[in-house]
Design a protein around this motif. Sequence first.
Motif, PDB file in Angstrom:
ATOM      1  N   ILE A 158       0.532  -0.947   0.305  1.00  0.00           N
ATOM      2  CA  ILE A 158      -0.016   0.248  -0.067  1.00  0.00           C
ATOM      3  C   ILE A 158       1.218   1.512   0.256  1.00  0.00           C
ATOM      4  O   ILE A 158       0.384   2.181  -0.143  1.00  0.00           O
ATOM      5  CB  ILE A 158      -1.289   0.191   1.228  1.00  0.00           C
ATOM      6  CG1 ILE A 158      -0.532  -0.267   2.549  1.00  0.00           C
ATOM      7  CG2 ILE A 158      -1.687  -1.041   1.260  1.00  0.00           C
ATOM      8  CD1 ILE A 158      -1.046   0.069   3.528  1.00  0.00           C
ATOM      9  N   SER A 159       2.156   1.446   0.655  1.00  0.00           N
ATOM     10  CA  SER A 159       3.261   2.439   0.182  1.00  0.00           C
ATOM     11  C   SER A 159       3.800   2.393  -0.889  1.00  0.00           C
ATOM     12  O   SER A 159       3.113   3.526  -1.577  1.00  0.00           O
ATOM     13  CB  SER A 159       3.803   2.186   1.510  1.00  0.00           C
ATOM     14  OG  SER A 159       3.409   1.898   2.471  1.00  0.00           O
ATOM     15  N   PHE A 160       3.662   1.913  -1.454  1.00  0.00           N
ATOM     16  CA  PHE A 160       3.942   2.363  -3.159  1.00  0.00           C
ATOM     17  C   PHE A 160       2.855   2.292  -3.687  1.00  0.00           C
ATOM     18  O   PHE A 160       3.350   2.796  -4.387  1.00  0.00           O
ATOM     19  CB  PHE A 160       4.857   0.577  -3.797  1.00  0.00           C
ATOM     20  CG  PHE A 160       6.265  -0.313  -3.530  1.00  0.00           C
ATOM     21  CD1 PHE A 160       6.980   1.313  -3.390  1.00  0.00           C
ATOM     22  CD2 PHE A 160       6.153  -1.331  -3.385  1.00  0.00           C
ATOM     23  CE1 PHE A 160       8.313   0.681  -2.799  1.00  0.00           C
ATOM     24  CE2 PHE A 160       7.282  -1.886  -2.271  1.00  0.00           C
ATOM     25  CZ  PHE A 160       8.252  -1.135  -2.406  1.00  0.00           C
ATOM     26  N   ALA A 161       1.964   1.455  -3.737  1.00  0.00           N
ATOM     27  CA  ALA A 161       1.079   2.199  -4.635  1.00  0.00           C
ATOM     28  C   ALA A 161       0.302   3.598  -3.954  1.00  0.00           C
ATOM     29  O   ALA A 161      -0.503   4.356  -5.460  1.00  0.00           O
ATOM     30  CB  ALA A 161      -0.553   1.797  -3.788  1.00  0.00           C
ATOM     31  N   CYS A 162       0.571   3.767  -2.638  1.00  0.00           N
ATOM     32  CA  CYS A 162       0.667   4.980  -2.544  1.00  0.00           C
ATOM     33  C   CYS A 162       1.628   6.355  -2.699  1.00  0.00           C
ATOM     34  O   CYS A 162       0.927   7.590  -3.638  1.00  0.00           O
ATOM     35  CB  CYS A 162       1.011   5.741  -0.764  1.00  0.00           C
ATOM     36  SG  CYS A 162       0.229   7.584  -0.421  1.00  0.00           S
ATOM     37  N   ALA A 163       2.150   5.570  -4.337  1.00  0.00           N
ATOM     38  CA  ALA A 163       3.170   6.698  -4.868  1.00  0.00           C
ATOM     39  C   ALA A 163       3.112   6.620  -5.817  1.00  0.00           C
ATOM     40  O   ALA A 163       3.082   6.447  -7.027  1.00  0.00           O
ATOM     41  CB  ALA A 163       4.664   6.509  -4.654  1.00  0.00           C
TER      42      ALA A 163
END
Length: 430
Positions: free
Chosen positions: A114-119
Amino acid sequence: MSIPEIEQATPSEIKSFQEEKLREVLHYVSAHSPYYRRLFKQHKINILDIQSLEDLTGIPTTTKDQLQRYNDDFLCVPKSKIIDFVTTSGTLGEPVTIGLTDKDLDRLAYNEAISFACAGIGESDILQLTTTMDRRFMAGLAYFLGVRKLGAGIIRVGAGIPELQWDTIFKFHPSYLIVVPSFLLKLIQYAHANGISLSDSGIKGAICIGEPLRNQDFSLNTLGANIKSHWDIDLYSTYASTEMSTAFTECIAQQGGHQHPELIIVEVLDENENPVPNGKEGELVITTLGVQAMPLIRFKTGDIITAHTDPCICGRNSLRLGPVLGRKKQMIKYKGTTLYPPAMHNALNDFTEVDSFVIEIYYNEIGTDEIRIKLATKKPSNDLLHRIKDHFRSKLRVTPGIEFRPIEEIQKLRLSKLGRKPISVIDLRN
């Protein structure tokens, strides 16, 4: 991967959600953690009295020293249930061991996905990992697991060797790099020296770890601006620690790293452990949610940050953390001025002539803080030394001791105990 529903909830809904999760983790550690059972008994804490986030102040904080001294007492499961053992970097002391169960590894993967998706990274992207996965390093493993859960591709190149990094870029065509920002400069330098076109690389952006890219107003700092001036790619900061097992990563707005409310509770405290007003700097204190092996309650990270709660254009309503100002233990009182090493990093990054450096902090003969910067350059000169000193005086109002040293000496000093990532600050006051 879509934005988790809780991150788009209203602030009051996020608070209620976190209070429910807080009650769950308090019951869990009370039943399974020798350390927290002892702490609650010693301080006569009834966990049923802890119902809100504000009630957390009734529980003493947990320090890195306590985590180190009573390491095994924080375990909530038998060691036979530990799947992976990792250690902290040990930058400010001896490394601490953190155990992860199979469930914790799933949580770690979810966090990074979800952190990568946030970016803005999706399953069609390929990421090139330029950090190590070995040597008990949690971050490299987390990145791999997160990319896998996201459904994207990953190339595990490892640390260093610009030639190998560029060979991999043109062979596998990744769209993003996971990288320490200063290493991006080495990739740029190698490209310029070897006739490599940065615009033809196919790289869209970089997830930048370990070093701040931005000033407190979220503008690019010297390091970030230097990278962007040569290589026009998107730069996303991500901040995490082994103890947190959770990342705060920037979204497309690049206005701070987003909290994942389902994974971590955040407090920002002053020197007296009182909450600071919104938008003021203080020490980040965290409570982990959903961790099975070694959950932490009110853990003092030692990092000085500012939290931001105003709405974000990405649609998330979760709290955001600004760039780390520095580590509390590395705060320097120098000639009447309070300094943190990142401010000195930023000043040194203004000089392309500086190839490498290390900052030493020590006590002088009268017991006050002293700074010695050792730096390597291909062309040492009095003119360069004077320009650096003048720049420090202009930017930071003080001038530390600065001396030129051979690059081999600097590189040896920058090697950490575990050899996982270079260190730039040596604190000799401890």
